[in-house]
Design a protein around this motif. Structure first.
Motif, PDB file in Angstrom:
ATOM      1  N   UNK A   1      -9.271  70.602 -23.723  1.00 16.93           N
ATOM      2  CA  UNK A   1     -10.302  69.854 -23.020  1.00 16.93           C
ATOM      3  C   UNK A   1     -11.415  70.803 -22.612  1.00 16.93           C
ATOM      4  N   UNK A   2     -12.654  70.411 -22.892  1.00 18.39           N
ATOM      5  CA  UNK A   2     -13.782  71.278 -22.574  1.00 18.39           C
ATOM      6  C   UNK A   2     -14.120  71.167 -21.098  1.00 18.39           C
ATOM      7  N   UNK A   3     -14.128  72.309 -20.419  1.00 18.57           N
ATOM      8  CA  UNK A   3     -14.413  72.344 -18.990  1.00 18.57           C
ATOM      9  C   UNK A   3     -15.903  72.564 -18.750  1.00 18.57           C
ATOM     10  N   UNK A   4     -16.493  73.470 -19.509  1.00 19.68           N
ATOM     11  CA  UNK A   4     -17.932  73.710 -19.447  1.00 19.68           C
ATOM     12  C   UNK A   4     -18.391  74.050 -20.855  1.00 19.68           C
ATOM     13  N   UNK A   5     -19.595  74.584 -20.989  1.00 24.36           N
ATOM     14  CA  UNK A   5     -20.141  74.832 -22.325  1.00 24.36           C
ATOM     15  C   UNK A   5     -19.387  75.896 -23.113  1.00 24.36           C
ATOM     16  N   UNK A   6     -18.595  76.716 -22.431  1.00 28.66           N
ATOM     17  CA  UNK A   6     -17.914  77.813 -23.122  1.00 28.66           C
ATOM     18  C   UNK A   6     -16.394  77.797 -22.968  1.00 28.66           C
ATOM     19  N   UNK A   7     -15.882  77.072 -22.005  1.00 23.83           N
ATOM     20  CA  UNK A   7     -14.470  77.187 -21.643  1.00 23.83           C
ATOM     21  C   UNK A   7     -13.658  75.965 -22.074  1.00 23.83           C
ATOM     22  N   UNK A   8     -12.484  76.235 -22.658  1.00 23.69           N
ATOM     23  CA  UNK A   8     -11.550  75.181 -23.045  1.00 23.69           C
ATOM     24  C   UNK A   8     -10.255  75.353 -22.252  1.00 23.69           C
ATOM     25  N   UNK A   9      -9.687  74.233 -21.811  1.00 22.00           N
ATOM     26  CA  UNK A   9      -8.372  74.244 -21.158  1.00 22.00           C
ATOM     27  C   UNK A   9      -7.352  73.658 -22.134  1.00 22.00           C
ATOM     28  N   UNK A  10      -6.243  74.364 -22.345  1.00 17.69           N
ATOM     29  CA  UNK A  10      -5.212  73.942 -23.296  1.00 17.69           C
ATOM     30  C   UNK A  10      -4.003  73.406 -22.541  1.00 17.69           C
ATOM     31  N   UNK A  11      -3.546  72.199 -22.915  1.00 16.04           N
ATOM     32  CA  UNK A  11      -2.396  71.584 -22.252  1.00 16.04           C
ATOM     33  C   UNK A  11      -1.510  70.923 -23.300  1.00 16.04           C
ATOM     34  N   UNK A  12      -0.258  70.653 -22.923  1.00 12.71           N
ATOM     35  CA  UNK A  12       0.668  69.898 -23.776  1.00 12.71           C
ATOM     36  C   UNK A  12       0.773  68.479 -23.247  1.00 12.71           C
ATOM     37  N   UNK A  13       0.792  67.518 -24.177  1.00 16.10           N
ATOM     38  CA  UNK A  13       0.968  66.115 -23.818  1.00 16.10           C
ATOM     39  C   UNK A  13       2.336  65.635 -24.275  1.00 16.10           C
ATOM     40  N   UNK A  14       2.920  64.699 -23.542  1.00 19.71           N
ATOM     41  CA  UNK A  14       4.149  64.054 -23.993  1.00 19.71           C
ATOM     42  C   UNK A  14       3.826  63.212 -25.238  1.00 19.71           C
ATOM     43  N   UNK A  15       4.768  63.138 -26.180  1.00 19.79           N
ATOM     44  CA  UNK A  15       4.511  62.375 -27.399  1.00 19.79           C
ATOM     45  C   UNK A  15       4.504  60.862 -27.135  1.00 19.79           C
TER      46      UNK A  15
END
Length: 215
Positions: A201-215
């Protein structure tokens, strides 16, 4: 096929796994990795993607288009601006694309905002296409009703004769778009429907946050 047979159609996926440690910090680099693996695996048309658009009041539509480039700026494709998707994007730039590489048991889902590419970029790509594809863009009033296939083919023949020894001009209503991503999901099929889903998920113009989702 009856309803019961249809309901029993399923496949248990086991080709690979996907963990947070397996994925790169930058989702564009991760997409590049997976895309190259799809090419190396000889997946048919690995650049085929479902493009979903919507009207201003939220009525969705979807179709298959071809990815023609990607980088940190986004994912590019080309089409007729007066087509249904072009008109919808003109009023609602929110869109999504999906890649399904069934041979690798993988999907990539991308959401974002779509903008037009520059005229220079569109001109360059248009004239790199096979000449008959260029002429086809002139011949076809995409998404509009036409009387018959014969009329379309007749128009194509006329334009082929007209531009036999001439450069085909790019129509003003044809060009490129780029989807600028704000969410990218990598999906790897797993056994018992416990699929792996890693989302950026993009937080700002340069930063991405990586997460795991349940299937």
């Amino acid at each position: 096929m009856n309803k019961e047979e249809l309901q029993n159609l399923r496949q248990d996926y086991s080709a690979a796994t996907l963990s947070e440690n397996d994925t790169k910090a930058d989702p564009i680099k991760q997409f590049d990795k997976w895309f190259n693996e799809a090419v190396e695996a000889k997946v048919p048309e690995p650049n085929a993607m479902t493009l979903a658009t919507a009207t201003a009041d939220g009525r969705p539509s979807a179709r298959i288009v071809l990815l023609k480039g990607f980088d940190d700026n986004g994912f590019a494709f080309y089409t007729n601006y007066l087509s249904r998707k072009g008109k919808e994007l003109g009023k609602n730039p929110n869109a999504a694309i999906v890649f399904h590489w069934v041979e690798l048991e993988r999907q990539v889902r991308i959401e974002g905002i779509i903008e037009k590419l520059s005229k220079e970029q569109s001109d360059k790509y248009f004239h790199s296409r096979p000449k008959l594809s260029q002429i086809g863009a002139l011949a076809s009033p995409q998404s509009q009703e036409i009387p018959s296939r014969d009329e379309l083919e007749s128009k194509m023949s006329e334009l082929e004769a007209e531009y036999t020894d001439k450069e085909v001009p790019k129509p003003s209503y044809w060009g490129g778009y780029v989807l600028k991503p704000r969410l990218i999901e990598f999906w790897q099929g797993r056994r018992s429907r416990l699929h792996d889903r890693i989302v950026y998920k993009k937080i700002d113009n340069k930063t991405w946050k990586k997460v795991r989702l349940a299937p």
